[in-house]
Design a protein around this motif. Structure first.
Motif, short mmCIF file in Angstrom:
data_model
loop_
_atom_site.label_atom_id
_atom_site.label_comp_id
_atom_site.label_asym_id
_atom_site.label_seq_id
_atom_site.Cartn_x
_atom_site.Cartn_y
_atom_site.Cartn_z
N PHE A 160 0.83 -1.20 0.00
CA PHE A 160 0.00 0.00 0.00
C PHE A 160 0.86 1.26 0.00
O PHE A 160 0.52 2.25 -0.62
CB PHE A 160 -0.95 0.00 1.19
CG PHE A 160 -2.03 -1.04 1.08
CD1 PHE A 160 -2.94 -1.01 0.05
CD2 PHE A 160 -2.11 -2.05 2.02
CE1 PHE A 160 -3.93 -1.95 -0.06
CE2 PHE A 160 -3.10 -3.01 1.91
CZ PHE A 160 -4.02 -2.98 0.88
N ARG A 161 1.95 1.20 0.69
CA ARG A 161 2.85 2.34 0.75
C ARG A 161 3.43 2.62 -0.65
O ARG A 161 3.50 3.76 -1.08
CB ARG A 161 3.97 2.09 1.76
CG ARG A 161 4.85 3.30 1.95
CD ARG A 161 5.87 3.08 3.02
NE ARG A 161 5.22 3.14 4.32
CZ ARG A 161 5.75 2.70 5.44
NH1 ARG A 161 6.94 2.11 5.44
NH2 ARG A 161 5.11 2.80 6.57
N ASN A 162 3.81 1.57 -1.36
CA ASN A 162 4.34 1.73 -2.71
C ASN A 162 3.26 2.24 -3.67
O ASN A 162 3.54 3.06 -4.53
CB ASN A 162 4.91 0.41 -3.23
CG ASN A 162 6.22 0.05 -2.57
OD1 ASN A 162 6.88 0.92 -1.99
ND2 ASN A 162 6.59 -1.21 -2.64
N LYS A 196 1.10 6.63 -6.87
CA LYS A 196 -0.02 7.54 -7.16
C LYS A 196 0.44 8.99 -7.03
O LYS A 196 0.14 9.82 -7.88
CB LYS A 196 -1.18 7.25 -6.22
CG LYS A 196 -2.42 8.03 -6.54
CD LYS A 196 -3.58 7.64 -5.66
CE LYS A 196 -4.81 8.41 -6.03
NZ LYS A 196 -5.95 8.03 -5.20
N ARG A 197 1.18 9.32 -5.96
CA ARG A 197 1.69 10.69 -5.77
C ARG A 197 2.66 11.08 -6.88
O ARG A 197 2.65 12.20 -7.35
CB ARG A 197 2.35 10.83 -4.41
CG ARG A 197 1.36 10.92 -3.27
CD ARG A 197 2.06 11.27 -2.00
NE ARG A 197 3.18 10.32 -1.80
CZ ARG A 197 3.53 9.80 -0.64
NH1 ARG A 197 2.90 10.15 0.43
NH2 ARG A 197 4.52 8.95 -0.56
#
Length: 166
Positions: A4-6, A11-12
């Motif tokens: 999820f962090r990746n 996305k950012r």
């Protein structure tokens, strides 16, 4: 959890790339419009020089009519759209980099110079209308002198943008 962090990071990153591409697109269109607008601001007074000389020397009505057509077409089909696109994409660029940048002196000076160019644009429109009514009262020398106004302003704008004082 690291998946999820990746995904969040990706996305950012995609958003950042999209914003950068949007900024570069706006900047490219803005520069193309500025070049077109400046070409008109430099060329129209030169046509006015020839037009006023032709009218003073009682040249043929056909030549004077040709100048009127050239002047109107340049103003209506090139200068007006180029000015509008310059302003629209200039404002979009400011919005893209953040409205808080309006507090910087370099941007304030640039906007003042662009405002003067816009006033000059509309002054040329007044002159255009006077020529179309055969009511020009300025000399060819006057048009030669005012033809330097956009050059001086352009040089100022370029130095302001490149060096960004304060």
């Amino acid at each position: 959890m690291s998946l999820f962090r990746n995904e969040s990071l990706i996305k950012r990153l995609k958003i950042k790339i999209w914003k950068m591409n949007t900024y570069l697109l706006f900047k490219s269109i803005h520069l193309i419009a500025i070049i077109s607008w400046m070409a008109g601001l430099l060329y129209l007074p030169r046509i006015f020089v020839y037009h006023s000389e032709a009218a003073r020397n009682s040249k043929s009505e056909e030549l004077v009519s040709t100048f009127k057509i050239m002047e109107r077409r340049l103003f209506i089909y090139i200068m007006n759209p180029a000015m509008l696109v310059s302003w629209i994409f200039g404002v979009l660029l400011i919005h893209t980099i953040g409205m808080d940048n309006l507090s910087f002196l370099w941007l304030q000076l640039k906007l003042i110079f662009v405002g003067i160019l816009t006033i000059y644009h509309f002054f040329l429109f007044i002159c255009l209308n006077k020529f179309s009514e055969n009511n020009n009262f300025f000399s060819p020398k006057f048009y030669r002198v005012i033809n330097e106004i956009p050059t001086v302003l352009l040089i100022g704008i370029i130095f302001i943008i490149v060096f960004k004082p304060l």
